[in-house]
Design a protein around this motif. Structure first.
Motif, PDB file in Angstrom:
ATOM      1  N   ILE A  99       0.849  -1.199   0.000  1.00 12.13           N
ATOM      2  CA  ILE A  99       0.000   0.000   0.000  1.00 12.13           C
ATOM      3  C   ILE A  99       0.881   1.245   0.000  1.00 12.13           C
ATOM      4  O   ILE A  99       1.761   1.399   0.859  1.00 12.13           O
ATOM      5  CB  ILE A  99      -0.929   0.013   1.233  1.00 12.13           C
ATOM      6  CG1 ILE A  99      -1.872  -1.187   1.192  1.00 12.13           C
ATOM      7  CG2 ILE A  99      -1.722   1.320   1.298  1.00 12.13           C
ATOM      8  CD1 ILE A  99      -2.793  -1.285   2.395  1.00 12.13           C
ATOM      9  N   ASP A 133      -0.630   4.429  -0.275  1.00  8.97           N
ATOM     10  CA  ASP A 133      -1.474   5.553   0.114  1.00  8.97           C
ATOM     11  C   ASP A 133      -1.158   5.960   1.551  1.00  8.97           C
ATOM     12  O   ASP A 133      -1.370   5.174   2.475  1.00  8.97           O
ATOM     13  CB  ASP A 133      -2.952   5.163  -0.010  1.00  8.97           C
ATOM     14  CG  ASP A 133      -3.883   6.353   0.103  1.00  8.97           C
ATOM     15  OD1 ASP A 133      -3.489   7.355   0.721  1.00  8.97           O
ATOM     16  OD2 ASP A 133      -5.012   6.271  -0.412  1.00  8.97           O
ATOM     17  N   VAL A 154      -3.691   5.438   4.536  1.00  8.72           N
ATOM     18  CA  VAL A 154      -3.993   4.114   5.095  1.00  8.72           C
ATOM     19  C   VAL A 154      -3.018   3.814   6.230  1.00  8.72           C
ATOM     20  O   VAL A 154      -1.873   3.450   6.003  1.00  8.72           O
ATOM     21  CB  VAL A 154      -3.913   3.021   4.014  1.00  8.72           C
ATOM     22  CG1 VAL A 154      -4.307   1.668   4.619  1.00  8.72           C
ATOM     23  CG2 VAL A 154      -4.812   3.356   2.850  1.00  8.72           C
ATOM     24  N   PHE A 175      -6.487   0.278   8.505  1.00 11.23           N
ATOM     25  CA  PHE A 175      -6.503  -0.980   7.768  1.00 11.23           C
ATOM     26  C   PHE A 175      -7.091  -2.093   8.625  1.00 11.23           C
ATOM     27  O   PHE A 175      -7.871  -2.932   8.130  1.00 11.23           O
ATOM     28  CB  PHE A 175      -5.075  -1.333   7.328  1.00 11.23           C
ATOM     29  CG  PHE A 175      -5.005  -2.460   6.338  1.00 11.23           C
ATOM     30  CD1 PHE A 175      -5.424  -2.280   5.035  1.00 11.23           C
ATOM     31  CD2 PHE A 175      -4.529  -3.706   6.717  1.00 11.23           C
ATOM     32  CE1 PHE A 175      -5.361  -3.318   4.117  1.00 11.23           C
ATOM     33  CE2 PHE A 175      -4.462  -4.749   5.810  1.00 11.23           C
ATOM     34  CZ  PHE A 175      -4.882  -4.552   4.497  1.00 11.23           C
ATOM     35  N   GLY A 207      -9.273   7.579   6.994  1.00 15.82           N
ATOM     36  CA  GLY A 207      -8.329   6.474   6.813  1.00 15.82           C
ATOM     37  C   GLY A 207      -9.018   5.183   6.427  1.00 15.82           C
ATOM     38  O   GLY A 207      -8.507   4.418   5.595  1.00 15.82           O
ATOM     39  N   ALA A 224      -9.883   5.292   2.793  1.00 19.24           N
ATOM     40  CA  ALA A 224      -8.705   5.005   1.968  1.00 19.24           C
ATOM     41  C   ALA A 224      -8.399   3.510   1.959  1.00 19.24           C
ATOM     42  O   ALA A 224      -8.066   2.938   0.918  1.00 19.24           O
ATOM     43  CB  ALA A 224      -7.507   5.801   2.487  1.00 19.24           C
ATOM     44  N   ALA A 225      -8.513   2.864   3.123  1.00 21.57           N
ATOM     45  CA  ALA A 225      -8.271   1.417   3.204  1.00 21.57           C
ATOM     46  C   ALA A 225      -9.303   0.643   2.391  1.00 21.57           C
ATOM     47  O   ALA A 225      -8.971  -0.320   1.692  1.00 21.57           O
ATOM     48  CB  ALA A 225      -8.292   0.965   4.652  1.00 21.57           C
TER      49      ALA A 225
END
Length: 506
Positions: A150, A152, A155, A160, A181, A184-185
Motif C-alpha cells: 500500500i 497511500d 492508510v 486498515f 483512513g 482510503a483502506a
C-alpha cells in the motif's frame, strides 16, 4: 505389429454459451469477444467491466464455488486459512470473508494459480476443509500466503485493521476521526460496501474542520457524490460559517472557484462575499496566523503594499484573478464600501472605474440597471439565515435610493414564508444615517425583476425551493409594496433564504 504414435495431451476445453464456443480455462481473455461475452453472461458479470479488468472474470469464476450462506457467515472461531502480509504486519483471514474485497480476492486467485495446476480443484479442497465433518479426524487446510503493498499515506495500520474487521462484522463503529483512513483502506481493498458507508458518513459529517480533507478525498478517489456534497455545503456556508473560521485557510482554490461561480451561492450581501474572499487571500499569505483576524487587520495588510500597482496586478495576485472576476462589484453600492475598496488598492484601476461608471449611469437613470440582464449570474444578492430561535427575521437593504425589507416568518412547526417589501425612507428607524451615506429616490413606482430562493439540509440532502422569475412594479402603498411570497414546508433548519433582484428599465 503396427506401432501407434503416442497422442499429445489435449488441453481441456470449456463450452461457453449457446453457440458452443470454447476457450482454455487458464486464459481469461484471448481476443475472442463473442466467447468472452457469452462467458460473462454465464457468470452474470458486466461485459464492459471485464474488458477493462480481465482479472475480474477470474475472481468471479472462483466466487461461484462459494455457497451463498458461507460468504455471509462471520467466522467466530477456527484456524485461519489465509495469511495477509501488509504494512509490515501479518493478518490472519478466513477464506469466505476475504472475497468481500476484490483486491484480496484477486491476490488469492493469483496465489492459487501460481501454486496449483488446478486452482478450482484446490479451492474446492479448501472449502471442504471449512465445512463441519462427521468424523472427529479433520485434515487442516493448507494456509495460503498473500502480500499487499500500500502506497497511500492515508492508510494507517489502525484504519486498515478497522477495514479488515468490517469483513467479519458489518456494524463496526466508525468515528469521525477515523473515517478518512478507513475510506482510503476500503478503496485499496476494493471493499465496496465499506467504502460507500464511509462516503455516507462523510457526507453527513461536513464541518469547517473536515470540509477540506473530505473534498480532497472525494477528488482523489473519484467519488462524485462526496465532491458534490462538499461543493453544496460550501455554497451555503462559505460566507456565514467559513468566513468566521480559521479553517477558511484550508479551502482549495479550485473548490473556492467552483463555489463562487455557482448560482446557488448564499451570501448576506455582495460586500460580505468580498470580505470573505479578502480574508481567504490574507490567510494564504499569512500562514502563521492561528486566529481569525479582524477586518481592519486585513485592510491594513493590503494597504501596506506600494501604491504604484494594485494587488491583483502583482505576480502574487495574478493567480487569484479568476476568483475575483466571479464577484459582482456592481452589487456593492454603498459609497462608504466603494471608497474602502479604492483605498486598499486591491483591484485594478480599470475595474474600479467600470464599477463607478456603472453606478453613475444607474443613479442618473433613476436606478435602472441597464447593463444587467441575467438574473442568475448578474443580479444583486441579499440573504437571510433563518435559524431555530427565529419566529420572524428581517433585514433592511438600500440600493440606488430605494429601500426594501427582506423578511422570513415562521408560521408553524414546519411552515415558513419569505418575501420582500418596499419601505418609505420616512418609515426607516434611523433615516438620518441612511441619508448620510446614500441617495433617496422619491419615485412612486419601481420596476423590479426578482427571485426568492430557500435551501435547507434534510436527511443528508439539500431541499431547494424557489419562486419563478417575477417582474413587478413596487409602489409605496399596500398591496403594491409587497412581493410575492415563497411559502415552504420543511423540517430542515437552518434555512438559507436568498433574494436576487434587478432594477429593470421603467
Amino acid at each position: 505389429m503396427k506401432m501407434l504414435k503416442p497422442h499429445r495431451p489435449r488441453l481441456e476445453r470449456r463450452v461457453v454459451g449457446s453457440t458452443n464456443r470454447w476457450r482454455l480455462p487458464r486464459e481469461p481473455f484471448s481476443g475472442d469477444l463473442l466467447a468472452l461475452s457469452q462467458m460473462c453472461k454465464a457468470v452474470s458479470i458486466d461485459f464492459d467491466e471485464v474488458l477493462k479488468n480481465p482479472d475480474r472474470l477470474c475472481v468471479s469464476q472462483i466466487q461461484k464455488y462459494f455457497p451463498g450462506n458461507m460468504k455471509k457467515k462471520a467466522i467466530q472461531s477456527g484456524e485461519a486459512d489465509v495469511i495477509l502480509e501488509c504494512l509490515g504486519f501479518t493478518w490472519e483471514l478466513h477464506q469466505p470473508q476475504l472475497f468481500q474485497s476484490d483486491t484480496l480476492a484477486k491476490l488469492y486467485v493469483m496465489a492459487l494459480a501460481r501454486d496449483s495446476a488446478n486452482p478450482e480443484k484446490e479451492l474446492q479442497k479448501l472449502l471442504r476443509a471449512q465445512l463441519p465433518r462427521k468424523t472427529k479426524e479433520q485434515h487442516p487446510a493448507k494456509k495460503m500466503i498473500i502480500s499487499l503493498k500500500i502506497n497511500d499515506p492515508l492508510v494507517t495500520k489502525a484504519a486498515f485493521a478497522t477495514a479488515l474487521k468490517n469483513l467479519y462484522m458489518h456494524e463496526v463503529t466508525l468515528s469521525a476521526d477515523d473515517v478518512l483512513g478507513v475510506l482510503a483502506a476500503a478503496h485499496v481493498l476494493q471493499f465496496r460496501s465499506l467504502f460507500q458507508r464511509c462516503v455516507t458518513m462523510m457526507m453527513n459529517g461536513l464541518t469547517p474542520s473536515t470540509i477540506k480533507n473530505f473534498y480532497v478525498a472525494g477528488c482523489k478517489y473519484k467519488e462524485e457524490l462526496l465532491t458534490t456534497a462538499c461543493e453544496r455545503w460550501m455554497e451555503m456556508n462559505l460566507v456565514p460559517l467559513m468566513g468566521t473560521q480559521i479553517h477558511l485557510r484550508k479551502i482549495p482554490q479550485e473548490l473556492l472557484h467552483k463555489v463562487l461561480r455557482s448560482p446557488r451561492l448564499f451570501t448576506f450581501s455582495e460586500f460580505h462575499l468580498l470580505k470573505t474572499l479578502l480574508l481567504w487571500v490574507y490567510l494564504q499569505l499569512n500562514n502563521k496566523t492561528q486566529t481569525i483576524p479582524t477586518y481592519e487587520t486585513v485592510l491594513a495588510f493590503f494597504r501596506s503594499f506600494p501604491e504604484k500597482c494594485s494587488f491583483l496586478d502583482r505576480d502574487v495576485g495574478q493567480n487569484l484573478m479568476q476568483l475575483f472576476l466571479c464577484l459582482r462589484l456592481h452589487g456593492i453600492t454603498k459609497g462608504k464600501d466603494l471608497e474602502e475598496l479604492r483605498r486598499i488598492n486591491f483591484f485594478p484601476e480599470s475595474w474600479l472605474l467600470r464599477a463607478t461608471a456603472y453606478h453613475y449611469h444607474a443613479l442618473e437613470s433613476g436606478g435602472d440597471m441597464a447593463h444587467v440582464n441575467n438574473l442568475s449570474t448578474q443580479a444583486v444578492r441579499f440573504g437571510l439565515l433563518f435559524t431555530q430561535e427565529y419566529t420572524t427575521h428581517s433585514k433592511m437593504i438600500a440600493i440606488y435610493g430605494f429601500f426594501f425589507e427582506i423578511k422570513g416568518i415562521k408560521h408553524g412547526t414546519t411552515s415558513y414564508s419569505f418575501h420582500m417589501q418596499r419601505i418609505r425612507h420616512t418609515d426607516l428607524e434611523f433615516p438620518s444615517l441612511v441619508c448620510e451615506h446614500g441617495p433617496i429616490s422619491l419615485r412612486a413606482e419601481r420596476l423590479v425583476t426578482y427571485e426568492i430562493r430557500a435551501q435547507t439540509p434534510v436527511g443528508g440532502k439539500w431541499q431547494e425551493f424557489r419562486t419563478n422569475q417575477i417582474t413587478q412594479k413596487f409602489g409605496l402603498g399596500k398591496p403594491s409594496c409587497k412581493s410575492h411570497a415563497l411559502k415552504i414546508q420543511t423540517v430542515g433548519i437552518p434555512i438559507y433564504a436568498s433574494f436576487s433582484f434587478i432594477f429593470s428599465l421603467s
